[in-house]
Motif scaffolding. Structure first.
Motif, PDB file in Angstrom:
ATOM      1  N   SER A 259       0.808  -1.055   0.173  1.00  0.00           N
ATOM      2  CA  SER A 259       0.001   0.143   0.097  1.00  0.00           C
ATOM      3  C   SER A 259       1.023   1.354  -0.006  1.00  0.00           C
ATOM      4  N   GLU A 263      -1.327   6.751   5.235  1.00  0.00           N
ATOM      5  CA  GLU A 263      -0.607   6.050   6.114  1.00  0.00           C
ATOM      6  C   GLU A 263       0.697   5.375   6.016  1.00  0.00           C
ATOM      7  N   THR A 264       0.995   5.034   5.102  1.00  0.00           N
ATOM      8  CA  THR A 264       2.187   4.468   4.485  1.00  0.00           C
ATOM      9  C   THR A 264       2.603   5.286   3.221  1.00  0.00           C
ATOM     10  N   SER A 265       3.746   6.019   3.590  1.00  0.00           N
ATOM     11  CA  SER A 265       4.153   7.238   2.423  1.00  0.00           C
ATOM     12  C   SER A 265       5.061   6.498   1.498  1.00  0.00           C
ATOM     13  N   ARG A 266       5.545   5.309   1.600  1.00  0.00           N
ATOM     14  CA  ARG A 266       6.748   4.928   0.625  1.00  0.00           C
ATOM     15  C   ARG A 266       6.213   3.248   0.562  1.00  0.00           C
ATOM     16  N   LYS A 269       7.592  -1.789   2.564  1.00  0.00           N
ATOM     17  CA  LYS A 269       7.456  -3.143   3.146  1.00  0.00           C
ATOM     18  C   LYS A 269       5.865  -3.146   3.025  1.00  0.00           C
ATOM     19  N   ILE A 271       1.938  -4.027   4.054  1.00  0.00           N
ATOM     20  CA  ILE A 271       1.105  -3.316   5.188  1.00  0.00           C
ATOM     21  C   ILE A 271       1.087  -4.144   6.452  1.00  0.00           C
ATOM     22  N   SER A 272       0.791  -3.546   7.556  1.00  0.00           N
ATOM     23  CA  SER A 272       1.116  -4.143   8.954  1.00  0.00           C
ATOM     24  C   SER A 272       0.356  -5.460   9.102  1.00  0.00           C
TER      25      SER A 272
END
Length: 288
Positions: A259, A263-266, A269, A271-272
């Protein structure tokens, strides 16, 4: 006497014309030429029907104008694990289905989604060796582009470079086509973009797509998801629900999800684990 002479001369001239060696030779050669042409046409049709000799290289076209090696690569992609990409209102989602047999038998499960830089990633399916080579070339091009222009390779430029390499392998006889296809998720001019490329070297820009096994059925569900225009977190649940309906025996633990959102700017890795665990818990309530 004169009439008889004319009759005899005309009959002799007709016999002479019929018995001319050159006329017989020309007629025989013409007949053989047409016979060989018809035979050659029948042989070509037979070879095209059994694909004999026309699938030895990409430089050989069948009488119907088909390149069988590209068709073989396309069929392999259609029978490979699914990869899916969708644009949300706050970013990009790329889903990849891992091969259950490989994941069960080996401790190391090969990845299907590869980050190229901070804002670009490629999800691919097909032959693993071809995928790894494509990803390596894309990363080398990204480093070279960054050294020359001080910015990352992204957008349609990244898609065109990957597609150009694939297309080059469909032109020269000593190269074989790439037996893989992929989805490129990238950020260009502050807007999310998705491109899909095929073994023929064609690439298309889209809002959401899927490739691999049962991808045509999933595309119908993607149209309904795109209409809602939700964020990435909600779309993860919606896409997982759609996949669960299409594939009731799908284990969501075998889904690889990348993604790129607020929330995830790169693309560093996946998603959590919390989102994956929540997704798996909710999957028990999905209608099938």
């Amino acid at each position: 006497m004169t009439v008889n002479h004319k009759v005899e001369s005309s009959s002799l001239s007709g016999d002479e014309k019929f018995l001319k060696p050159k006329s017989i030779l020309n007629y025989t050669l013409t007949y053989l030429k047409h016979t060989l042409l018809n035979l050659n046409y029948l042989v070509n049709l037979y070879m095209a029907s059994i694909k004999s000799g026309y699938d030895l290289s990409t430089a050989t076209y069948s009488p119907e104008g088909r390149v069988f090696q590209i068709e073989y690569a396309t069929k392999l992609v259609k029978n490979s694990p699914m990869v899916l990409g969708i644009i949300s209102n706050d970013g990009i989602l790329i889903f990849s289905e891992k091969d259950p047999e490989v994941s069960r038998l080996s401790l190391f499960s090969p990845e299907k989604i590869f980050p190229i830089n901070k804002i670009s990633a490629i999800g691919a399916t097909g032959k693993t060796g071809d995928i790894n080579y494509l990803i390596q070339r894309a990363r080398i091009d990204n480093l070279s582009y960054r050294e020359n222009f001080s910015e990352s390779l992204n957008g349609s430029l990244l898609a065109s470079r990957v597609a150009s390499l694939i297309h080059m392998h469909t032109v020269y006889w000593h190269l074989r086509p790439f037996a893989c296809s992929g989805i490129i998720g990238t950020i260009s001019d502050s807007s999310p973009e998705i491109f899909v490329f095929f073994p023929s070297g064609l690439f298309v820009k889209c809002f959401g797509t899927a490739i691999g096994k049962q991808s045509e059925t999933v595309k119908i569900s993607l149209e309904n998801i795109l209409v809602k225009s939700s964020n990435c977190r909600k779309n993860i649940k919606e896409v997982s629900k759609a996949l669960k309906i299409v594939k009731p025996k799908l284990n969501l633990r075998l889904l690889e999800i990348f993604s790129l959102s607020r929330e995830t700017s790169r693309f560093d890795k996946p998603i959590s684990c919390n989102i994956i665990t929540e997704n798996e818990r909710l999957s028990n309530f999905y209608p099938i």
